[in-house]
Motif scaffolding. Structure first.
Motif, PDB file in Angstrom:
ATOM      1  N   SER A  22       7.927 -12.051   4.532  1.00  0.00           N
ATOM      2  CA  SER A  22       7.954 -11.130   3.868  1.00  0.00           C
ATOM      3  C   SER A  22       6.812  -9.798   5.064  1.00  0.00           C
ATOM      4  O   SER A  22       6.175 -10.760   4.909  1.00  0.00           O
ATOM      5  N   SER A  23       6.515  -8.711   5.171  1.00  0.00           N
ATOM      6  CA  SER A  23       5.810  -8.285   5.871  1.00  0.00           C
ATOM      7  C   SER A  23       4.954  -7.678   5.604  1.00  0.00           C
ATOM      8  O   SER A  23       3.822  -7.991   6.604  1.00  0.00           O
ATOM      9  N   ASP A  24       4.919  -7.910   4.413  1.00  0.00           N
ATOM     10  CA  ASP A  24       3.273  -7.102   3.678  1.00  0.00           C
ATOM     11  C   ASP A  24       2.802  -5.805   4.500  1.00  0.00           C
ATOM     12  O   ASP A  24       2.001  -5.301   4.927  1.00  0.00           O
ATOM     13  N   TYR A  25       3.836  -4.302   4.273  1.00  0.00           N
ATOM     14  CA  TYR A  25       3.501  -3.520   5.248  1.00  0.00           C
ATOM     15  C   TYR A  25       2.862  -2.518   4.174  1.00  0.00           C
ATOM     16  O   TYR A  25       3.473  -2.628   3.106  1.00  0.00           O
ATOM     17  N   HIS A  26       2.472  -1.811   5.462  1.00  0.00           N
ATOM     18  CA  HIS A  26       1.263  -0.938   5.094  1.00  0.00           C
ATOM     19  C   HIS A  26       1.611   0.552   5.975  1.00  0.00           C
ATOM     20  O   HIS A  26       1.099   1.515   5.499  1.00  0.00           O
ATOM     21  N   GLY A  27       2.588   0.891   6.508  1.00  0.00           N
ATOM     22  CA  GLY A  27       2.761   1.807   7.509  1.00  0.00           C
ATOM     23  C   GLY A  27       1.895   1.593   8.763  1.00  0.00           C
ATOM     24  O   GLY A  27       1.163   0.535   8.888  1.00  0.00           O
ATOM     25  N   SER A  28       0.926   2.450   8.774  1.00  0.00           N
ATOM     26  CA  SER A  28      -0.164   2.494   9.897  1.00  0.00           C
ATOM     27  C   SER A  28      -1.345   1.780   9.767  1.00  0.00           C
ATOM     28  O   SER A  28      -2.404   1.892   9.978  1.00  0.00           O
ATOM     29  N   PRO A  62      -0.932  -3.530  11.266  1.00  0.00           N
ATOM     30  CA  PRO A  62       0.091  -3.752  12.420  1.00  0.00           C
ATOM     31  C   PRO A  62       1.325  -4.537  12.146  1.00  0.00           C
ATOM     32  O   PRO A  62       1.703  -4.536  12.509  1.00  0.00           O
ATOM     33  N   ASN A  63       1.906  -5.389  10.478  1.00  0.00           N
ATOM     34  CA  ASN A  63       2.541  -6.044  10.290  1.00  0.00           C
ATOM     35  C   ASN A  63       4.091  -4.557  10.635  1.00  0.00           C
ATOM     36  O   ASN A  63       3.624  -3.289  10.417  1.00  0.00           O
ATOM     37  N   ARG A  64       4.806  -5.620  10.840  1.00  0.00           N
ATOM     38  CA  ARG A  64       6.127  -3.951  11.390  1.00  0.00           C
ATOM     39  C   ARG A  64       7.286  -4.512  10.395  1.00  0.00           C
ATOM     40  O   ARG A  64       7.369  -5.723   9.136  1.00  0.00           O
ATOM     41  N   LEU A  65       7.405  -3.498   9.312  1.00  0.00           N
ATOM     42  CA  LEU A  65       8.465  -3.787   8.332  1.00  0.00           C
ATOM     43  C   LEU A  65       9.852  -4.493   8.644  1.00  0.00           C
ATOM     44  O   LEU A  65      10.644  -4.228   9.790  1.00  0.00           O
ATOM     45  N   GLY A  66       9.389  -5.236   8.007  1.00  0.00           N
ATOM     46  CA  GLY A  66      11.306  -6.219   8.152  1.00  0.00           C
ATOM     47  C   GLY A  66      11.133  -7.020   9.456  1.00  0.00           C
ATOM     48  O   GLY A  66      11.474  -8.894   9.587  1.00  0.00           O
ATOM     49  N   ALA A 100      11.443  -4.629  -1.131  1.00  0.00           N
ATOM     50  CA  ALA A 100      10.624  -4.828  -2.551  1.00  0.00           C
ATOM     51  C   ALA A 100       9.315  -3.953  -2.873  1.00  0.00           C
ATOM     52  O   ALA A 100       8.859  -4.053  -2.225  1.00  0.00           O
ATOM     53  N   LEU A 101       9.000  -3.308  -3.337  1.00  0.00           N
ATOM     54  CA  LEU A 101       8.072  -2.188  -3.234  1.00  0.00           C
ATOM     55  C   LEU A 101       7.361  -2.964  -4.382  1.00  0.00           C
ATOM     56  O   LEU A 101       7.657  -3.204  -5.494  1.00  0.00           O
ATOM     57  N   THR A 102       5.776  -3.387  -4.035  1.00  0.00           N
ATOM     58  CA  THR A 102       4.850  -4.287  -4.500  1.00  0.00           C
ATOM     59  C   THR A 102       3.307  -3.498  -4.184  1.00  0.00           C
ATOM     60  O   THR A 102       2.468  -4.546  -3.759  1.00  0.00           O
ATOM     61  N   ASP A 133      13.196  -7.230   2.923  1.00  0.00           N
ATOM     62  CA  ASP A 133      11.627  -8.113   2.782  1.00  0.00           C
ATOM     63  C   ASP A 133      10.674  -6.765   1.469  1.00  0.00           C
ATOM     64  O   ASP A 133      10.878  -6.141   0.565  1.00  0.00           O
ATOM     65  N   LEU A 134      10.120  -8.461   0.980  1.00  0.00           N
ATOM     66  CA  LEU A 134       9.972  -8.449  -0.199  1.00  0.00           C
ATOM     67  C   LEU A 134       8.132  -8.380  -0.732  1.00  0.00           C
ATOM     68  O   LEU A 134       7.563  -8.975  -1.691  1.00  0.00           O
ATOM     69  N   HIS A 135       7.720  -6.990   0.307  1.00  0.00           N
ATOM     70  CA  HIS A 135       6.036  -7.073   0.396  1.00  0.00           C
ATOM     71  C   HIS A 135       6.057  -5.515   0.728  1.00  0.00           C
ATOM     72  O   HIS A 135       5.762  -6.432   2.043  1.00  0.00           O
ATOM     73  N   THR A 136       5.926  -4.946   0.393  1.00  0.00           N
ATOM     74  CA  THR A 136       5.678  -3.588   1.008  1.00  0.00           C
ATOM     75  C   THR A 136       5.073  -2.949   0.284  1.00  0.00           C
ATOM     76  O   THR A 136       4.929  -2.784  -1.298  1.00  0.00           O
ATOM     77  N   HIS A 137       3.838  -1.882   0.821  1.00  0.00           N
ATOM     78  CA  HIS A 137       3.098  -0.992  -0.196  1.00  0.00           C
ATOM     79  C   HIS A 137       2.944   0.571   0.265  1.00  0.00           C
ATOM     80  O   HIS A 137       3.207   0.400   1.563  1.00  0.00           O
ATOM     81  N   SER A 138       3.236   1.417  -0.663  1.00  0.00           N
ATOM     82  CA  SER A 138       3.217   2.758  -0.281  1.00  0.00           C
ATOM     83  C   SER A 138       1.449   3.202  -0.822  1.00  0.00           C
ATOM     84  O   SER A 138       1.077   2.874  -0.713  1.00  0.00           O
ATOM     85  N   THR A 139       1.581   4.965  -0.736  1.00  0.00           N
ATOM     86  CA  THR A 139       0.695   5.635  -0.978  1.00  0.00           C
ATOM     87  C   THR A 139      -0.083   4.806  -2.611  1.00  0.00           C
ATOM     88  O   THR A 139      -1.129   5.861  -2.883  1.00  0.00           O
ATOM     89  N   VAL A 140       0.863   4.580  -3.288  1.00  0.00           N
ATOM     90  CA  VAL A 140       0.597   4.148  -5.000  1.00  0.00           C
ATOM     91  C   VAL A 140      -0.289   3.393  -4.789  1.00  0.00           C
ATOM     92  O   VAL A 140      -1.876   4.049  -5.744  1.00  0.00           O
ATOM     93  N   SER A 141      -0.493   2.082  -3.390  1.00  0.00           N
ATOM     94  CA  SER A 141      -1.818   1.666  -3.609  1.00  0.00           C
ATOM     95  C   SER A 141      -2.056   1.337  -2.191  1.00  0.00           C
ATOM     96  O   SER A 141      -3.107   2.486  -1.722  1.00  0.00           O
TER      97      SER A 141
END
Length: 289
Positions: free
Chosen positions: A252-258, A261-265, A42-44, A12-20
């Protein structure tokens, strides 16, 4: 020398963490990727590589490979265009200068939006800061979270559909370079650029072929076709353009956690495409278990 490890599964090549604007710390994100059965992630985070160190440290624990990345903000006229940047040199001076300028503008923009909203709703800058951690690239999602915390809306998505929608009158743009400059900056930093979610506005709003040709000439690697927010009517056109211009297709999912609604993977990139990204990346290396 190009890096050429064997890629043993999908990523999964598009995800976000608390850094953004994600809701999970980088290490937690990798643990979630392991639960999702991903080979790599990928952490993006937006305009920042600050989460790389924590994510890298979690690779051995989780068994999930890390493709270090970033989502670079660019702008075409009044339209926001995001460029995924994989395996860049995080110390590249030109890219650092540009991302610093973008983050400063994002911050000023966010403060201005909060001032405007605060005239009509109970909302302060401290409310927004309460939704971040140290080092966060502050943006509209954090304002949305503050609106939720204040009880003005039920969810982050509801905030974007209402108070933070341009029609509400509180929005304003932030500085970002044009997409062509973005591709050149990424390549100059040793990275591999992919145009993020280019089909969210539908088939009629896909990047024009003449503009795409310029990006390809500058070094564009691929199009993020398989993305939960790309409209179905746009995907055949994007695949056609990928074939025409010799571009790779990523998912990619463009996952943002909660935060979304995008689901990781839920959308993934094939191993052979991940291998090509790794082979072309010169600025940094993947972190393997």
């Amino acid at each position: 020398m190009p890096h050429a490890p064997v890629v043993a599964g999908e990523a999964d090549l598009h995800t976000h963490s608390t850094v953004s604007d994600g809701t999970e710390a980088p290490a937690v994100l990798l643990r979630q990727a392991a639960r999702a059965g991903l080979w790599g992630v990928a952490l993006t985070d937006h305009d920042s590589t600050s989460g790389w160190a924590e994510a890298s440290a979690a690779v051995a624990e989780t068994g999930v490979a890390l493709i270090p990345g970033m989502e670079l903000s660019t702008r075409e006229g009044y339209t926001s265009v995001h460029m995924l940047a994989y395996l860049i040199d995080p110390l590249d001076e030109a890219l650092l200068a540009e991302t610093s300028r973008i983050r400063e503008s994002r911050l000023a923009r966010a403060e201005a939006i909060v001032r405007r909203i605060g005239r009509d709703y109970a909302l302060t800058w401290d409310d927004v800061l309460a939704q971040t951690v140290e080092g966060t690239t502050i943006g509209r999602p954090h304002i949305a979270d503050a609106l939720v915390a204040r009880g003005h809306v039920a969810t982050r998505s509801a905030a974007f559909d209402g108070i933070l929608h341009p029609r509400a009158g509180y929005a304003q743009p932030h500085y970002a370079p044009d997409p062509l400059t973005g591709v050149r900056l990424i390549r100059a930093a040793g990275g591999v650029p992919v145009l993020a979610h280019p089909g969210t506005r539908g088939a009629e709003r896909v990047v024009p072929p003449e503009r795409l040709a310029q990006l390809v000439d500058a070094g564009l690697f691929g199009l993020e076709v398989d993305h939960p927010e790309n409209r179905e009517d746009a995907k055949p056109r994007l695949r056609e353009l990928a074939v025409r211009f010799g571009l790779q297709v990523t998912g990619s999912s463009d996952y943002h956690g909660s935060g979304k609604p995008n689901r990781l993977g839920e959308c993934r990139t094939a191993p052979e495409v991940v291998e090509q990204i790794i082979a072309e990346g010169r600025g940094s290396a993947p972190v393997l278990p």
